[in-house]
Enzyme design. Structure first.
Site, PDB file in Angstrom:
ATOM      1  N   TYR A   1       0.866  -1.178   0.000  1.00 39.77           N
ATOM      2  CA  TYR A   1       0.000   0.000   0.000  1.00 39.77           C
ATOM      3  C   TYR A   1       0.899   1.223   0.000  1.00 39.77           C
ATOM      4  CZ  TYR A   1      -3.224   3.531   1.912  1.00 39.77           C
ATOM      5  OH  TYR A   1      -3.966   4.659   2.130  1.00 39.77           O
TER       6      TYR A   1
ATOM      7  N   ASP B   1       9.340   2.644  -0.902  1.00 35.83           N
ATOM      8  CA  ASP B   1       8.374   3.274  -0.007  1.00 35.83           C
ATOM      9  C   ASP B   1       8.734   2.848   1.415  1.00 35.83           C
ATOM     10  OD1 ASP B   1       6.286   3.982   1.615  1.00 35.83           O
ATOM     11  OD2 ASP B   1       4.712   3.273   0.262  1.00 35.83           O
TER      12      ASP B   1
ATOM     13  N   LYS C   1       5.742   8.982   8.866  1.00 34.65           N
ATOM     14  CA  LYS C   1       5.578   8.421  10.212  1.00 34.65           C
ATOM     15  C   LYS C   1       6.679   8.855  11.175  1.00 34.65           C
ATOM     16  CE  LYS C   1       2.700   4.652   8.495  1.00 34.65           C
ATOM     17  NZ  LYS C   1       1.373   4.917   8.993  1.00 34.65           N
TER      18      LYS C   1
HETATM   19  N1  HOZ Z   1      -2.593   3.772   6.902  1.00 31.60           N
HETATM   20  C1  HOZ Z   1      -2.726   3.115   8.189  1.00 31.60           C
HETATM   21  C2  HOZ Z   1      -2.925   1.685   8.024  1.00 31.60           C
HETATM   22  N2  HOZ Z   1      -1.881   1.007   7.371  1.00 31.60           N
HETATM   23  C3  HOZ Z   1      -3.862   3.674   8.992  1.00 31.60           C
HETATM   24  C4  HOZ Z   1      -3.599   5.040   9.459  1.00 31.60           C
HETATM   25  C5  HOZ Z   1      -4.610   5.539  10.499  1.00 31.60           C
HETATM   26  O1  HOZ Z   1      -5.736   5.103  10.541  1.00 31.60           O
HETATM   27  O2  HOZ Z   1      -4.211   6.374  11.274  1.00 31.60           O
END
Ligand code: HOZ
Length: 429
Positions: free
Chosen positions: A146, A241, A269
């Protein structure tokens, strides 16, 4: 705001009146595991507390950023000081230079970097840059990886190899993904075949070298080295990524672990330390295609926001303290090994994996290495385990298809407590 009058259920009901599904990011809604999400009142170190006053050992860490623990006093102090100097300028600051210098120092493949506000922006911009720099349209991604929610990346495999993909979201026109080829993760033969067939039309390959969005799945070293070789041979750009794995699996990210130099890297992050900072960067000759130097446009009002940069820069300093990753990796490995042993004692088909401060839990006989093998895990059993752990005060990712995160504040005692609670949950599962 905390109020004892609130319950998780009442807030969830209220949230749904004004916010689609009651949440601002889908996985938070607990749809995968069932039940009502916990509404968080505050967090500190390895814990957070919900609005009902219940404390949880937190294993999502804001989905990765909270590597030094929640509300680390040094980070909070830096944010407070930055806020006193002003919230946002829309003009450059010295902090952005310091942040860029720090990133370039820690990730040597990055010669130049641009700051953005989310991982989606980072990957979307890297993709546009790769297309602009090569003058090619086609891209390769892998099933189960993803890369945020940009249109051309919300795509699943077509009916066969070399068939371009199908959108995975309503609202993405088929025309927008017709240049995206989706291959199996860790399948070098498919990659070789794709480059044999259309190598000179491929702008880039984008990959999570350690995948963290289909649970945790390690990239195979041979697969990643093959990717590097093919991209170089065909003049395609290799994008790692590392929004999740960057500064998480090791100080230099997955690229340091595997000894592979990508052309571009997307980060997020950890580099924001809990505030919205992400980045993309890499070879200076490629980055020179970006506006204002080059013809590839990319911009953002809050890019390099001074408060977010203060949190990120302070976090990047803290993770360079001696022994930081040795301790973090040891704790995460202790968790994975302890959970595996506890499941074995209870006769539950389960395994776990850990890299740096990131882990995967699988209700399966062996650790998966692809999207297809991840999907074979026992989702119902995970869901039961999730709720037993939640009731016991341990907050795991509310989906069988997400990775987990340990912080530097999860000490040996907290990990042992988690394993003991898991033993009881496995016995009842
Ligand atoms: N993109 C995150 C899951 N792989 C979720 C991010 C969120 O809900 O804070």
């Amino acid at each position: 705001m905390t109020s004892t009058a609130h319950t998780n259920d009442s807030l969830f009901a209220r949230a749904q009146l004004t916010t689609p599904g009651g949440v601002n990011s889908p996985v938070r809604a607990f749809r995968s595991v069932g039940g009502s999400p916990r509404f968080i009142a505050r967090a500190e170190g390895p814990y957070f507390w919900d609005v009902e006053g219940r404390r949880y050992i937190d294993y999502i860490g804001s989905w990765g950023p909270a590597i030094v623990g929640h509300a680390h006093p040094t980070v909070v102090e830096a944010v407070q000081q930055a806020a006193l100097r002003g919230l946002s300028f829309g003009a450059p600051t010295e902090g952005e230079i310091l942040m860029a210098e720090e990133i370039c120092k820690l990730v040597p493949s990055i010669e130049q970097v641009r700051l953005v506000s989310s991982g989606t922006e980072a990957t979307m911009s890297a993709l546009r840059l790769a297309r602009g720099a090569t003058g090619r349209d086609k891209i390769i991604k892998f099933e189960g990886c993803y890369h945020g929610h940009a249109d051309s990346l919300l795509v699943k495999a077509g009916s066969g190899l070399l068939t371009f993909g199908n959108p995975t979201s309503a609202g993405v026109p088929a025309d927008f993904v017709k240049h995206t080829l989706v291959l199996d993760y860790n399948n070098s033969e498919q990659l070789e075949e794709a480059f044999r067939t259309s190598g000179d039309e491929i702008a880039c390959v984008i990959v999570e070298p350690v995948a963290g969005n289909m649970n945790l799945v390690r990239g195979n070293a041979e697969f990643l080295h093959t990717m590097r070789r093919l991209c170089t041979k065909h003049g395609a750009i290799l994008i790692f990524d590392e929004v999740m794995s960057g500064f998480r699996v090791a100080l230099g990210g997955a690229q340091a672990l595997y000894g592979i130099t990508p052309d571009l890297t997307a980060l997020g992050k950890v580099i924001g330390g809990g505030l919205p900072v992400a980045a993309f960067g890499g070879r200076a000759d490629i980055m020179a295609h970006l506006a204002p130097l080059g013809a590839v446009y990319q911009a953002g009002t809050l890019s390099g926001n001074p408060i977010a940069v203060a949190a990120g820069l302070t976090t990047l300093k803290l993770i360079q303290e001696p022994g930081f990753y040795t301790a973090l990796s040891a704790r995460t490995a202790q968790l994975a090994q302890g959970l595996t042993a506890a499941a074995q004692s209870a006769g539950v088909a389960f395994c776990a994996d850990a890299i740096g401060g990131m882990f995967g839990l699988y209700f399966a006989d062996s650790i998966p290495n692809s999207f297809a093998t991840v999907m074979q895990g026992d989702k119902e059993r995970f869901n039961r385990f999730f709720h037993l752990m939640l009731d016991a005060g341990v907050y795991l990712a509310p989906s069988a298809f997400e990775a987990g995160f340990v912080s530097a504040q999860h000490d040996e005692a907290i990990i042992n407590t988690t394993i003991a609670l898991a033993s009881a949950a496995f016995a009842r599962n």
